[in-house]
Write a protein that holds these residues in place. Sequence first.
Motif, PDB file in Angstrom:
ATOM      1  N   TYR A 161       0.955  -1.239   0.123  1.00  0.00           N
ATOM      2  CA  TYR A 161       0.089  -0.180   0.055  1.00  0.00           C
ATOM      3  C   TYR A 161       0.823   1.143   0.026  1.00  0.00           C
ATOM      4  N   LEU A 162       2.006   1.266   0.841  1.00  0.00           N
ATOM      5  CA  LEU A 162       3.151   2.570   0.984  1.00  0.00           C
ATOM      6  C   LEU A 162       3.600   2.680  -0.273  1.00  0.00           C
ATOM      7  N   ALA A 163       3.906   1.490  -1.061  1.00  0.00           N
ATOM      8  CA  ALA A 163       4.627   1.587  -2.406  1.00  0.00           C
ATOM      9  C   ALA A 163       3.662   2.299  -3.450  1.00  0.00           C
ATOM     10  N   VAL A 164       2.379   1.756  -3.387  1.00  0.00           N
ATOM     11  CA  VAL A 164       1.557   2.274  -4.378  1.00  0.00           C
ATOM     12  C   VAL A 164       1.260   3.711  -4.016  1.00  0.00           C
ATOM     13  N   VAL A 165       1.016   4.232  -3.031  1.00  0.00           N
ATOM     14  CA  VAL A 165       0.600   5.414  -2.759  1.00  0.00           C
ATOM     15  C   VAL A 165       1.779   6.595  -2.994  1.00  0.00           C
ATOM     16  N   THR A 166       2.972   5.990  -2.718  1.00  0.00           N
ATOM     17  CA  THR A 166       4.097   6.874  -3.028  1.00  0.00           C
ATOM     18  C   THR A 166       4.583   6.876  -4.505  1.00  0.00           C
ATOM     19  N   GLY A 167       4.325   5.775  -5.179  1.00  0.00           N
ATOM     20  CA  GLY A 167       4.092   5.859  -6.491  1.00  0.00           C
ATOM     21  C   GLY A 167       3.167   6.853  -7.346  1.00  0.00           C
ATOM     22  N   VAL A 168       2.041   6.779  -6.803  1.00  0.00           N
ATOM     23  CA  VAL A 168       0.852   7.765  -7.276  1.00  0.00           C
ATOM     24  C   VAL A 168       1.539   9.160  -7.106  1.00  0.00           C
ATOM     25  N   PHE A 169       1.959   9.252  -6.073  1.00  0.00           N
ATOM     26  CA  PHE A 169       2.549  10.746  -5.955  1.00  0.00           C
ATOM     27  C   PHE A 169       3.647  11.067  -6.828  1.00  0.00           C
ATOM     28  N   ALA A 170       4.618  10.155  -7.163  1.00  0.00           N
ATOM     29  CA  ALA A 170       5.603  10.299  -7.969  1.00  0.00           C
ATOM     30  C   ALA A 170       5.549  10.674  -9.184  1.00  0.00           C
ATOM     31  N   VAL A 171       4.315   9.548  -9.765  1.00  0.00           N
ATOM     32  CA  VAL A 171       3.867   9.626 -11.237  1.00  0.00           C
ATOM     33  C   VAL A 171       3.054  10.900 -11.523  1.00  0.00           C
ATOM     34  N   ALA A 172       2.252  11.311 -10.441  1.00  0.00           N
ATOM     35  CA  ALA A 172       1.658  12.665 -10.582  1.00  0.00           C
ATOM     36  C   ALA A 172       2.578  13.608 -10.804  1.00  0.00           C
ATOM     37  N   GLN A 173       3.594  13.674  -9.902  1.00  0.00           N
ATOM     38  CA  GLN A 173       4.674  14.798 -10.039  1.00  0.00           C
ATOM     39  C   GLN A 173       5.419  14.894 -11.490  1.00  0.00           C
ATOM     40  N   GLY A 174       5.870  13.556 -11.927  1.00  0.00           N
ATOM     41  CA  GLY A 174       6.280  13.633 -13.029  1.00  0.00           C
ATOM     42  C   GLY A 174       5.465  13.854 -14.416  1.00  0.00           C
ATOM     43  N   PHE A 175       4.435  13.546 -14.337  1.00  0.00           N
ATOM     44  CA  PHE A 175       3.179  13.735 -15.320  1.00  0.00           C
ATOM     45  C   PHE A 175       2.940  15.317 -15.339  1.00  0.00           C
ATOM     46  N   THR A 176       2.898  15.886 -14.046  1.00  0.00           N
ATOM     47  CA  THR A 176       2.763  17.361 -14.104  1.00  0.00           C
ATOM     48  C   THR A 176       4.030  18.046 -14.458  1.00  0.00           C
ATOM     49  N   LEU A 177       5.086  17.670 -14.078  1.00  0.00           N
ATOM     50  CA  LEU A 177       6.266  18.486 -14.940  1.00  0.00           C
ATOM     51  C   LEU A 177       6.421  18.164 -16.311  1.00  0.00           C
ATOM     52  N   CYS A 178       5.971  16.883 -16.869  1.00  0.00           N
ATOM     53  CA  CYS A 178       5.900  16.847 -18.401  1.00  0.00           C
ATOM     54  C   CYS A 178       4.894  18.109 -18.908  1.00  0.00           C
ATOM     55  N   VAL A 179       3.886  18.285 -18.450  1.00  0.00           N
ATOM     56  CA  VAL A 179       2.839  19.176 -18.823  1.00  0.00           C
ATOM     57  C   VAL A 179       3.496  20.596 -18.664  1.00  0.00           C
ATOM     58  N   ALA A 180       4.014  20.963 -17.419  1.00  0.00           N
ATOM     59  CA  ALA A 180       4.496  22.107 -17.337  1.00  0.00           C
ATOM     60  C   ALA A 180       5.769  22.359 -18.256  1.00  0.00           C
ATOM     61  N   THR A 181       6.415  21.415 -18.713  1.00  0.00           N
ATOM     62  CA  THR A 181       7.377  21.717 -19.425  1.00  0.00           C
ATOM     63  C   THR A 181       6.930  21.994 -21.009  1.00  0.00           C
ATOM     64  N   LEU A 182       6.045  21.088 -21.455  1.00  0.00           N
ATOM     65  CA  LEU A 182       5.519  21.262 -22.785  1.00  0.00           C
ATOM     66  C   LEU A 182       4.760  22.533 -23.077  1.00  0.00           C
ATOM     67  N   VAL A 183       3.860  23.161 -21.890  1.00  0.00           N
ATOM     68  CA  VAL A 183       3.249  24.256 -22.265  1.00  0.00           C
ATOM     69  C   VAL A 183       3.988  25.566 -22.115  1.00  0.00           C
ATOM     70  N   PRO A 184       3.515  26.794 -22.645  1.00  0.00           N
ATOM     71  CA  PRO A 184       4.543  27.856 -22.446  1.00  0.00           C
ATOM     72  C   PRO A 184       4.157  28.675 -21.299  1.00  0.00           C
TER      73      PRO A 184
END
Length: 185
Positions: free
Chosen positions: A101-124
């Motif tokens: 459970y701890l690994a999954v919720v920590t992974g969700v947090f990390a994936v959401a961060q990475g996803f948001t960084l990708c979007v933030a980098t792609l948009v102006p």
Amino acid sequence: GRDFDPDGAPNDAELRNIGGLIFYVVVDHALRGSFAVIFTYPLERAIVLRERASGTYRATSYMLSKGIADLPRDVCFHIVLSVILYFMVGLKPTAGAYFYYLAVVTGVFAVAQGFTLCVATLVPDPQSSSSITPVIIVLYMLFGGYLIDGDSIPGPLSWIRWTSFIFYSMNGLFRNQFDGTKSQQ
């Protein structure tokens, strides 16, 4: 706490309650991860772009150092929150299930961060990033399998479910909680 026998067959009310809890936990960690980036990265972006243009360091150096610097804070936060929530609501009381459970919720947090960084980098600009990212996460929530059943999703939109990290996280947590229990069917 709640009454739930992890070795017995869960009834419909228990399944709904635990399903709601798992959905809430996954969405909460996804939004926390996303907002952690939305509110900090726009301030750092100009500096990172300037430093990259001058050849001071590469993008990988920035990402690795940011990840390593944030890791202790993020892991401590997830451990404290997970210990309180996991045992308070009485999820499967085994060490293996808790650490999964701890690994999954920590992974969700990390994936959401990475996803948001990708979007933030792609948009102006930061405003676009803070507008686009929550919309995509809400789409992932809708098509993640809890709010809309997978069989009810129209064909042309069914691919969204398979790209949703919320779908995979919820499935992992459901399996973690209910594998080994007797079915009522």
